[in-house]
Write an enzyme that holds these catalytic residues in place. Structure first.
Site, PDB file in Angstrom:
ATOM      1  N   ASN A  47       0.817  -1.221   0.000  1.00  0.00           N
ATOM      2  CA  ASN A  47       0.000   0.000   0.000  1.00  0.00           C
ATOM      3  C   ASN A  47       0.854   1.276   0.000  1.00  0.00           C
ATOM      4  OD1 ASN A  47      -2.425  -1.441   0.216  1.00  0.00           O
ATOM      5  ND2 ASN A  47      -2.210  -1.567   2.439  1.00  0.00           N
ATOM      6  N   HIS A 133     -14.244  -0.264   6.108  1.00  0.00           N
ATOM      7  CA  HIS A 133     -13.152  -1.053   6.689  1.00  0.00           C
ATOM      8  C   HIS A 133     -13.551  -1.704   8.024  1.00  0.00           C
ATOM      9  CE1 HIS A 133      -9.057  -1.534   8.541  1.00  0.00           C
ATOM     10  NE2 HIS A 133      -8.775  -1.896   7.304  1.00  0.00           N
ATOM     11  N   GLU A 175     -15.716   5.754   3.473  1.00  0.00           N
ATOM     12  CA  GLU A 175     -14.299   5.909   3.161  1.00  0.00           C
ATOM     13  C   GLU A 175     -14.142   6.832   1.965  1.00  0.00           C
ATOM     14  OE1 GLU A 175     -12.199   2.182   2.795  1.00  0.00           O
ATOM     15  OE2 GLU A 175     -13.278   1.344   4.499  1.00  0.00           O
ATOM     16  N   SER A 179     -10.920   0.265   0.416  1.00  0.00           N
ATOM     17  CA  SER A 179      -9.663  -0.478   0.479  1.00  0.00           C
ATOM     18  C   SER A 179      -9.662  -1.739  -0.369  1.00  0.00           C
ATOM     19  CB  SER A 179      -9.338  -0.819   1.933  1.00  0.00           C
ATOM     20  OG  SER A 179     -10.414  -1.492   2.542  1.00  0.00           O
ATOM     21  N   ASP A 204     -13.068   8.137   6.367  1.00  0.00           N
ATOM     22  CA  ASP A 204     -11.764   7.505   6.570  1.00  0.00           C
ATOM     23  C   ASP A 204     -11.061   7.520   5.215  1.00  0.00           C
ATOM     24  OD1 ASP A 204      -9.665   5.710   6.682  1.00  0.00           O
ATOM     25  OD2 ASP A 204     -10.759   4.200   7.823  1.00  0.00           O
ATOM     26  N   HIS A 207      -6.744   5.517   2.083  1.00  0.00           N
ATOM     27  CA  HIS A 207      -6.121   5.247   0.784  1.00  0.00           C
ATOM     28  C   HIS A 207      -6.050   6.480  -0.113  1.00  0.00           C
ATOM     29  CE1 HIS A 207      -5.988   0.971   1.618  1.00  0.00           C
ATOM     30  NE2 HIS A 207      -7.141   1.179   2.228  1.00  0.00           N
ATOM     31  N   LYS A 236      -0.047   3.963   4.473  1.00  0.00           N
ATOM     32  CA  LYS A 236      -0.266   3.633   3.066  1.00  0.00           C
ATOM     33  C   LYS A 236       0.480   4.641   2.192  1.00  0.00           C
ATOM     34  CE  LYS A 236      -3.885   0.854   4.607  1.00  0.00           C
ATOM     35  NZ  LYS A 236      -5.064   0.874   5.458  1.00  0.00           N
TER      36      LYS A 236
END
Ligand SMILES: *Cc1c(COP(=O)(O)O)cnc(C)c1O
Length: 385
Positions: A47, A133, A175, A179, A204, A207, A236
């Site tokens: 990541n 997540h 998110e 992910s 969140d 990524h 990440k």
């Protein structure tokens, strides 16, 4: 059942479903190459999207931090573990991301758990994207608040859940970039729905931070959205480890009272905070911009090349490019075939992803060369013939 019988039964069930998780010991697994048993693989499972984990300026900052502060923080931030390095990093993040405050956590998992536990009580409702997540969904299911999940990115269903009467407050959870699928949430629509219902939004962006948006400010900035609560993680695209919650002054002060993962846990090493400062300097600079462009070129090359293969691609425009293959054993077999050709990819299986959607979770990074993507595409062509 005895303890031993219960544990054995759980392990047997995992084995029977081809879903037993084991770790692989590697000599190095973060950069362009993964090395294991002295063999070198091109690494499509890290990541570290910008390749920053190996950057000399960040390594040097960590070394200098260790010389200045020692290797450990010595305690919780509430006792003696909140140093000038932590404070400088928090202030930098708050200023850069446009929030009054940032609070550091040792991991994204801890930040999400702490935030949801500290904020919600039994009169409240958490409305979360169902692909959120594990750290978010688990925190939400442990919370005394009601948990309702909406179909992935389905804003209409989100709004109808928010319409239902609620005695307390509602918290929408999603998110920035997902992910396991790599696609983005429609944050502007989600935030508008939340605001119409007087609800707060937690995004969140594990990524997205560093990797997308102006100066790498992430998914929310790229969609011109300012969620009430923003979680960014540093393991990440930032290439290090740790996390922060971006929020208002009063929420930060509240979390300092009630976020148990902050109060009862040793703060991150100050040297790590120094390394993170160096990482954000790079992310905001021409170096970061060049790496984001290089990553974008790899993503384009990969998606164009994979089009005529018999795999289902997701709507991802991010560094996460999953190939959905369906059955667990097929995903494992494909990962093994690629591995024999020097390409390291990870098969992701339920319960991490929904049943029947086992996949290769390929991650592209700025550390790759265009020739690495070409080799990956050729191996995928070979494996699917
Ligand atoms: C990886 C991840 C986390 C956990 O962050 P860590 O810092 O690795 O604990 C949280 N949320 C999402 C969406 C993630 O992908």
């Amino acid at each position: 059942m005895t303890w031993q019988q219960r544990i054995d039964a759980a392990l047997d069930a995992r084995r029977a479903a081809d879903a037993l998780r084991v770790r692989t010991t590697v000599e190095n697994g973060a950069g362009r190459f993964l090395t294991r048993d002295q063999r070198r693989y091109c690494n499509f499972s890290s990541n570290d999207y910008l390749g920053l984990s190996q950057h000399p300026a960040i390594i040097r900052a960590w070394q200098q931090g260790a010389e200045q502060y020692g290797v450990g923080s010595g305690g919780s931030g509430h006792v003696s573990g909140y140093t000038t390095a932590h404070q400088a990093l928090e202030e930098h993040l708050a200023d850069w991301l446009g929030y009054p405050r940032a609070l550091l956590f040792i991991s994204g998992f801890a930040a999400n758990q702490a935030l949801i536990a500290a904020l919600t009580d039994k009169t409240d409702r958490i409305v979360a994207d169902r692909l959120s997540h594990a750290s978010l969904l688990e925190a939400a299911s442990h919370s005394p608040a009601q948990l309702r999940r909406f179909a992935h990115n389905d804003v209409a269903q989100l709004a109808s859940l928010l319409d239902k009467p609620c005695d307390g407050q509602q918290l929408v959870v999603t998110e920035g970039i997902f992910s396991m699928d790599g696609d983005s949430a429609p944050l502007a629509d989600i935030h508008a729905a939340a605001q119409r219902h007087g609800s707060w939004l937690l995004v969140d962006d594990a990524h997205g931070i560093g990797v997308t948006g102006p100066e790498g400010r992430g998914s929310a900035a790229s969609q011109s959205v300012k969620p009430e609560l923003l979680v960014v993680t540093f393991g990440k695209g930032v290439g290090v480890s740790g996390a922060a919650v971006l929020c208002s002054d009063s929420v930060a002060n509240y979390l300092l009272q009630f976020a148990r993962h902050l109060i009862y846990s040793t703060s991150m090493p100050p040297a790590q905070a120094m390394a993170l400062r160096a990482a954000f300097d790079l992310i905001r600079s021409d170096v970061g911009e060049a790496r984001r462009q290089r990553l974008a070129a790899h993503i384009h090359q990969f998606r164009a090349g994979v089009r005529d293969l018999p795999f289902e691609l997701t709507a991802s425009r991010s560094a996460i490019q999953p190939l959905i293959v369906g059955e667990n054993d097929r995903a494992l077999h494909l990962a093994q075939t690629l591995r024999e050709q020097g390409i390291w990819v990870t098969a992701i299986r339920p319960p991490t992803v929904p049943t029947g959607t086992a996949r290769l979770r390929l991650t592209l990074t700025a550390a790759h060369e265009a020739s690495d993507i070409t080799a990956l595409l050729e191996a995928l062509h070979g494996a699917s013939e």
